[in-house]
Design a protein around this motif. Structure first.
Motif, mmCIF file in Angstrom:
data_model
loop_
_atom_site.group_PDB
_atom_site.id
_atom_site.type_symbol
_atom_site.label_atom_id
_atom_site.label_comp_id
_atom_site.label_asym_id
_atom_site.label_seq_id
_atom_site.Cartn_x
_atom_site.Cartn_y
_atom_site.Cartn_z
ATOM 1 N N THR A 11 0.842 -1.192 0.000
ATOM 2 C CA THR A 11 0.000 0.000 0.000
ATOM 3 C C THR A 11 0.878 1.244 0.000
ATOM 4 O O THR A 11 2.088 1.168 0.225
ATOM 5 N N LEU A 12 0.249 2.392 -0.196
ATOM 6 C CA LEU A 12 0.993 3.650 -0.159
ATOM 7 C C LEU A 12 1.639 3.892 1.202
ATOM 8 O O LEU A 12 2.669 4.547 1.291
ATOM 9 N N ASP A 13 1.030 3.349 2.260
ATOM 10 C CA ASP A 13 1.597 3.540 3.594
ATOM 11 C C ASP A 13 2.429 2.347 4.066
ATOM 12 O O ASP A 13 2.740 2.225 5.243
ATOM 13 N N GLY A 14 2.827 1.480 3.129
ATOM 14 C CA GLY A 14 3.841 0.473 3.425
ATOM 15 C C GLY A 14 3.382 -0.859 3.973
ATOM 16 O O GLY A 14 4.186 -1.606 4.520
ATOM 17 N N TYR A 15 2.104 -1.221 3.785
ATOM 18 C CA TYR A 15 1.612 -2.499 4.299
ATOM 19 C C TYR A 15 1.411 -3.503 3.173
ATOM 20 O O TYR A 15 0.954 -3.159 2.084
ATOM 21 N N TYR A 147 0.139 -0.001 -4.727
ATOM 22 C CA TYR A 147 -1.255 0.246 -5.082
ATOM 23 C C TYR A 147 -1.738 1.553 -4.460
ATOM 24 O O TYR A 147 -1.298 1.925 -3.372
ATOM 25 N N PRO A 148 -2.684 2.242 -5.121
ATOM 26 C CA PRO A 148 -3.185 3.518 -4.613
ATOM 27 C C PRO A 148 -4.192 3.298 -3.476
ATOM 28 O O PRO A 148 -5.352 3.673 -3.559
ATOM 29 N N VAL A 149 -3.723 2.674 -2.417
ATOM 30 C CA VAL A 149 -4.548 2.326 -1.270
ATOM 31 C C VAL A 149 -3.772 2.715 -0.012
ATOM 32 O O VAL A 149 -2.556 2.493 0.057
#
Length: 187
Positions: A11-15, A147-149
């Motif tokens: 994800t965008l925040d690294g998950y 991904y843009p999530v």
């Protein structure tokens, strides 16, 4: 010498997964699937090879070995990558859970250094975050499907302490679902 490559969705925040291990929130794309499956048929699990248009006897393009943490292995079920040599790193699985899957214990970095010195194709680090942290000094390349999530919480891509490692971008490709795939090599 063989390389260790971490290929993972993030994800965008690294998950790489949600708090319960879920990953069904990543937006799928036929375009992205077709392109990456053509480049890396070995990354498609056995159960999905037929539906993805990959013949059961399709030769591996680059990799002949997959390394997984226990949780990643459990998501894939028994013998998920029959076309690869499969290792699961776990201190709780005990004996090999399947004759085609080997349980590896001890120091993951030492294990990978031994595999790198052997002849063969490259090594694919499939996941998870704790194993990636243990193997960070041995990772030669990253292929990140970003991904843009934004997930907010979950399994981090690298679940370990602060150890900066510099990688150099070598290629990028954007897909119709907003995913950006980036290829990086250790600087």
């Amino acid at each position: 010498m063989r390389k260790l490559v971490y290929y993972v969705a993030v994800t965008l925040d690294g998950y790489i997964a949600g708090p319960g291990g879920e990953f069904d929130f990543f937006p799928v794309s036929a375009e992205q699937g077709a392109a990456l499956n053509a480049d890396y048929p070995e990354f498609v699990p056995r159960a999905y090879r037929g539906p993805a248009g990959i013949a059961e006897d399709e030769p591996n393009a680059r990799f002949d070995t997959v390394l997984m943490g226990r949780r990643t292995y459990e998501v894939g079920g028994s013998n998920p990558y029959a076309h690869l040599t499969q290792y699961v790193f776990s201190t709780t699985l005990g004996a090999d859970p399947d004759p085609a899957v080997r349980v590896a214990g001890g120091d993951p970095a030492a294990f990978v250094r031994e595999r790198k010195a052997e002849p063969g194709g490259d090594l694919w680090l499939c996941g998870g975050g704790a194993l990636a942290a243990a193997l960070l000094p041995e990772i030669d390349e990253l292929i990140l499907k970003t991904y843009p999530v934004v997930a907010g919480a979950g399994v981090p891509m690298i679940a370990g302490g602060f150890r900066p490692g510099l990688f150099r971008p070598v290629r990028r490709r954007e897909f119709d679902n907003g995913a950006l795939v980036g290829w990086f090599t250790r600087a």
